[in-house]
Every structure is written in C-alpha cells, then in structure tokens.
Scaffold this motif. Structure first.
Motif, PDB file in Angstrom:
ATOM      1  N   LEU A  96       0.819  -1.212   0.000  1.00  0.00           N
ATOM      2  CA  LEU A  96       0.000   0.000   0.000  1.00  0.00           C
ATOM      3  C   LEU A  96       0.857   1.269   0.000  1.00  0.00           C
ATOM      4  O   LEU A  96       0.425   2.303  -0.514  1.00  0.00           O
ATOM      5  CB  LEU A  96      -0.941   0.000   1.213  1.00  0.00           C
ATOM      6  CG  LEU A  96      -2.016  -1.078   1.200  1.00  0.00           C
ATOM      7  CD1 LEU A  96      -2.924  -0.952   2.416  1.00  0.00           C
ATOM      8  CD2 LEU A  96      -2.851  -0.989  -0.076  1.00  0.00           C
ATOM      9  N   TYR A  97       2.043   1.220   0.595  1.00  0.00           N
ATOM     10  CA  TYR A  97       2.932   2.372   0.510  1.00  0.00           C
ATOM     11  C   TYR A  97       3.397   2.590  -0.928  1.00  0.00           C
ATOM     12  O   TYR A  97       3.681   3.712  -1.341  1.00  0.00           O
ATOM     13  CB  TYR A  97       4.144   2.191   1.427  1.00  0.00           C
ATOM     14  CG  TYR A  97       3.888   2.607   2.857  1.00  0.00           C
ATOM     15  CD1 TYR A  97       3.545   3.923   3.160  1.00  0.00           C
ATOM     16  CD2 TYR A  97       3.984   1.693   3.900  1.00  0.00           C
ATOM     17  CE1 TYR A  97       3.306   4.310   4.458  1.00  0.00           C
ATOM     18  CE2 TYR A  97       3.743   2.073   5.210  1.00  0.00           C
ATOM     19  CZ  TYR A  97       3.401   3.383   5.483  1.00  0.00           C
ATOM     20  OH  TYR A  97       3.156   3.778   6.772  1.00  0.00           O
ATOM     21  N   ASP A  98       3.461   1.511  -1.683  1.00  0.00           N
ATOM     22  CA  ASP A  98       3.840   1.628  -3.094  1.00  0.00           C
ATOM     23  C   ASP A  98       2.704   2.231  -3.910  1.00  0.00           C
ATOM     24  O   ASP A  98       2.931   3.105  -4.755  1.00  0.00           O
ATOM     25  CB  ASP A  98       4.213   0.242  -3.642  1.00  0.00           C
ATOM     26  CG  ASP A  98       4.639   0.313  -5.095  1.00  0.00           C
ATOM     27  OD1 ASP A  98       5.544   1.101  -5.421  1.00  0.00           O
ATOM     28  OD2 ASP A  98       4.069  -0.427  -5.919  1.00  0.00           O
ATOM     29  N   THR A 126      -8.855  -4.616  -1.981  1.00  0.00           N
ATOM     30  CA  THR A 126      -8.495  -5.883  -1.345  1.00  0.00           C
ATOM     31  C   THR A 126      -8.096  -6.947  -2.357  1.00  0.00           C
ATOM     32  O   THR A 126      -7.119  -7.679  -2.162  1.00  0.00           O
ATOM     33  CB  THR A 126      -9.675  -6.392  -0.499  1.00  0.00           C
ATOM     34  OG1 THR A 126     -10.075  -5.377   0.415  1.00  0.00           O
ATOM     35  CG2 THR A 126      -9.296  -7.639   0.272  1.00  0.00           C
ATOM     36  N   SER A 127      -8.846  -7.046  -3.465  1.00  0.00           N
ATOM     37  CA  SER A 127      -8.574  -8.094  -4.451  1.00  0.00           C
ATOM     38  C   SER A 127      -7.203  -7.927  -5.092  1.00  0.00           C
ATOM     39  O   SER A 127      -6.481  -8.915  -5.311  1.00  0.00           O
ATOM     40  CB  SER A 127      -9.655  -8.084  -5.545  1.00  0.00           C
ATOM     41  OG  SER A 127      -9.730  -6.806  -6.161  1.00  0.00           O
ATOM     42  N   GLU A 128      -6.797  -6.683  -5.354  1.00  0.00           N
ATOM     43  CA  GLU A 128      -5.483  -6.462  -5.966  1.00  0.00           C
ATOM     44  C   GLU A 128      -4.362  -6.739  -4.962  1.00  0.00           C
ATOM     45  O   GLU A 128      -3.298  -7.222  -5.337  1.00  0.00           O
ATOM     46  CB  GLU A 128      -5.373  -5.035  -6.495  1.00  0.00           C
ATOM     47  CG  GLU A 128      -6.148  -4.805  -7.779  1.00  0.00           C
ATOM     48  CD  GLU A 128      -5.731  -3.530  -8.482  1.00  0.00           C
ATOM     49  OE1 GLU A 128      -4.701  -2.928  -8.082  1.00  0.00           O
ATOM     50  OE2 GLU A 128      -6.421  -3.128  -9.432  1.00  0.00           O
ATOM     51  N   ILE A 129      -4.612  -6.436  -3.693  1.00  0.00           N
ATOM     52  CA  ILE A 129      -3.618  -6.744  -2.661  1.00  0.00           C
ATOM     53  C   ILE A 129      -3.428  -8.252  -2.573  1.00  0.00           C
ATOM     54  O   ILE A 129      -2.301  -8.756  -2.498  1.00  0.00           O
ATOM     55  CB  ILE A 129      -4.036  -6.178  -1.302  1.00  0.00           C
ATOM     56  CG1 ILE A 129      -4.162  -4.652  -1.361  1.00  0.00           C
ATOM     57  CG2 ILE A 129      -3.035  -6.575  -0.225  1.00  0.00           C
ATOM     58  CD1 ILE A 129      -4.752  -4.039  -0.100  1.00  0.00           C
ATOM     59  N   ALA A 130      -4.536  -8.977  -2.574  1.00  0.00           N
ATOM     60  CA  ALA A 130      -4.475 -10.436  -2.503  1.00  0.00           C
ATOM     61  C   ALA A 130      -3.711 -11.011  -3.696  1.00  0.00           C
ATOM     62  O   ALA A 130      -2.908 -11.942  -3.537  1.00  0.00           O
ATOM     63  CB  ALA A 130      -5.889 -11.013  -2.446  1.00  0.00           C
ATOM     64  N   THR A 131      -3.944 -10.454  -4.887  1.00  0.00           N
ATOM     65  CA  THR A 131      -3.233 -10.923  -6.074  1.00  0.00           C
ATOM     66  C   THR A 131      -1.741 -10.636  -5.968  1.00  0.00           C
ATOM     67  O   THR A 131      -0.905 -11.485  -6.290  1.00  0.00           O
ATOM     68  CB  THR A 131      -3.803 -10.240  -7.336  1.00  0.00           C
ATOM     69  OG1 THR A 131      -5.186 -10.556  -7.456  1.00  0.00           O
ATOM     70  CG2 THR A 131      -3.067 -10.708  -8.580  1.00  0.00           C
ATOM     71  N   ALA A 132      -1.394  -9.437  -5.491  1.00  0.00           N
ATOM     72  CA  ALA A 132       0.015  -9.059  -5.373  1.00  0.00           C
ATOM     73  C   ALA A 132       0.752  -9.936  -4.367  1.00  0.00           C
ATOM     74  O   ALA A 132       1.934 -10.238  -4.546  1.00  0.00           O
ATOM     75  CB  ALA A 132       0.134  -7.591  -4.972  1.00  0.00           C
ATOM     76  N   LEU A 133       0.056 -10.373  -3.313  1.00  0.00           N
ATOM     77  CA  LEU A 133       0.685 -11.185  -2.269  1.00  0.00           C
ATOM     78  C   LEU A 133       0.474 -12.678  -2.478  1.00  0.00           C
ATOM     79  O   LEU A 133       0.963 -13.483  -1.676  1.00  0.00           O
ATOM     80  CB  LEU A 133       0.131 -10.791  -0.896  1.00  0.00           C
ATOM     81  CG  LEU A 133       0.317  -9.333  -0.462  1.00  0.00           C
ATOM     82  CD1 LEU A 133      -0.210  -9.134   0.950  1.00  0.00           C
ATOM     83  CD2 LEU A 133       1.773  -8.924  -0.548  1.00  0.00           C
ATOM     84  N   TYR A 159      -7.671   0.950  -0.380  1.00  0.00           N
ATOM     85  CA  TYR A 159      -6.959   1.249   0.869  1.00  0.00           C
ATOM     86  C   TYR A 159      -5.612   1.915   0.589  1.00  0.00           C
ATOM     87  O   TYR A 159      -4.951   1.631  -0.415  1.00  0.00           O
ATOM     88  CB  TYR A 159      -6.725  -0.036   1.667  1.00  0.00           C
ATOM     89  CG  TYR A 159      -7.986  -0.634   2.232  1.00  0.00           C
ATOM     90  CD1 TYR A 159      -8.445  -0.274   3.503  1.00  0.00           C
ATOM     91  CD2 TYR A 159      -8.727  -1.558   1.497  1.00  0.00           C
ATOM     92  CE1 TYR A 159      -9.607  -0.824   4.014  1.00  0.00           C
ATOM     93  CE2 TYR A 159      -9.900  -2.110   2.012  1.00  0.00           C
ATOM     94  CZ  TYR A 159     -10.332  -1.729   3.257  1.00  0.00           C
ATOM     95  OH  TYR A 159     -11.491  -2.266   3.765  1.00  0.00           O
ATOM     96  N   GLY A 160      -5.229   2.802   1.500  1.00  0.00           N
ATOM     97  CA  GLY A 160      -3.930   3.462   1.427  1.00  0.00           C
ATOM     98  C   GLY A 160      -3.429   3.705   2.830  1.00  0.00           C
ATOM     99  O   GLY A 160      -4.193   3.655   3.809  1.00  0.00           O
ATOM    100  N   PRO A 161      -2.148   3.986   2.995  1.00  0.00           N
ATOM    101  CA  PRO A 161      -1.587   4.235   4.337  1.00  0.00           C
ATOM    102  C   PRO A 161      -2.069   5.567   4.892  1.00  0.00           C
ATOM    103  O   PRO A 161      -2.400   6.486   4.146  1.00  0.00           O
ATOM    104  CB  PRO A 161      -0.074   4.243   4.092  1.00  0.00           C
ATOM    105  CG  PRO A 161       0.073   4.636   2.649  1.00  0.00           C
ATOM    106  CD  PRO A 161      -1.118   4.061   1.941  1.00  0.00           C
TER     107      PRO A 161
END
Length: 212
Positions: free
Chosen positions: A50-52, A57-64, A101-103
């Motif tokens: 998220l700092y990047d 949520t779905s894109e975070i899950a894909t990235a991780l 979501y963002g920091p």
C-alpha cells in the motif's frame, strides 16, 4: 457484455496525499495496538504494497498471492490500528463497489528514547555558531583583499602636508567593512543561515519534539 461502469475512479488516490511520517515511541499506548497489527508478515507485506500504491483488497491479494479473506482480516486490524484507511472507491466489472486502501502516514517509525531520534537543538546551534565563525573569517579576508586593490582601496583620512596619512579609526574600519564586499557577503550568508535554521526548526525539530 462489457459493463459501462469504470473499474477505477477518474482520480488518482495517491494525488493530494502529502502524508508526513508517523513517529511513535515504544512506550506510547498506541504502540501495543500497532505492534499487534503488524506482528504478522502478511500484515507487513500489505503495508509495503500500500505504501507503493493504494489498492483494493482483491489487488492486494493478487500481489501477495494470498486469499481475499486473509487480506481482509489483516486490513481490518491495520485499519483499527490507524495504519491504513479507505482513500477511494472503484468498481468491479460487475458494478460492485470496492474500497481502495492506502496508508494513513508517509512512513511509520518506531523508536525508543527521544534523544536518539529527535534532532538536537544544542548540536544544531553549535554547528551554526561554528559556521558563522568560518564565514566571518572568510568575509574579513575578502574585505582585506578588496581594501588593498588599487583604485578600489578605501581612502585614508586627509592629513596635513608633510604628515603621515592617519590610519582609519575603529568606527571607520567597521563602516568600511560593512559597506564593502566582505560585509555584504557576510550579511548574505547570515540571511541564508537564518532561513535554513527557521525551516529546520519548523519542519524537523518541532514536529519531532511533538511526537517525542
């Protein structure tokens, strides 16, 4: 059939989010909640992503390479610890709203002991005084070179015929220095030092002390 709803909003969620770093002492009450929220490697990786760039949520899950349920769990804990927040809303191809979501800060810094993490005013003043001394010496050298430079040399006081020309008084020497290139150079340096010192105090020292 392609949906007419946009996948993303027309605005960049990163724009206009000039966030300051968050300084947090290990003995502060909020530290327990934050340490608990980032105790998992998954949570820390979510923060890193998220700092990047803010993401749903779905894109975070894909990235991780993780499940949406697992990411949602950690996002909820990070949100409760005030480390992330919803910064935008996107839409899926089916028209479903997705929170982005963002920091909440420009960077998280955990520290122990204020003296090692906040700038030292005494040290800064010492360096400033030392710098002024060096600049003053350089200015005097410039003035002496100018005073000896032929037609630009300051005129001595008029003395009676046959008498030795009188040396300028202390007051005259000070006026000559202040109105000469050495004094002008020293004045410009002092103004520059003052501007830098004020910016350092308001943008580094004062915010750091408020968080200490």
């Amino acid at each position: 059939m392609t949906s007419l709803l946009p996948l993303k909003s027309g605005t960049d969620p990163s724009a206009d989010r000039d966030l300051d770093p968050e300084l947090l002492g290990l003995t502060e009450e909020q530290a327990d909640e934050i340490l608990a929220a980032i105790s998992s490697m998954t949570a820390r990786r979510i923060l890193d992503v998220l700092y990047d760039e803010p993401r749903p949520t779905s894109e975070i899950a894909t990235a991780l390479d993780s499940s949406v349920q697992n990411v949602s769990y950690h996002l909820e804990r990070l949100e409760d610890a005030d480390l992330v927040e919803v910064v935008d809303t996107w839409y899926s191809a089916q028209g479903r709203e997705m929170d982005v979501y963002g920091p909440t800060n420009g960077g998280l810094v955990l520290y122990a002991g204020a003296e090692t993490t906040t700038p030292s005013l005494k040290r800064a003043l010492g360096r400033t005084v030392g710098g002024i001394g060096i600049l003053g010496a350089v200015s005097v050298i410039v003035h002496l070179q100018w005073a000896r430079s032929g037609p630009f040399a300051p005129a001595r006081r008029v003395a009676p015929i046959g008498a030795q020309p009188a040396d300028p008084t202390l007051q005259e020497s000070i006026v000559q220095f202040l109105t000469g290139p050495g004094g002008v150079l020293l004045g410009a340096w002092l103004v520059l030092i003052a501007v830098v010192a004020v910016r350092w105090y308001w943008h580094r020292y004062r915010p750091a002390r408020e968080h200490a």
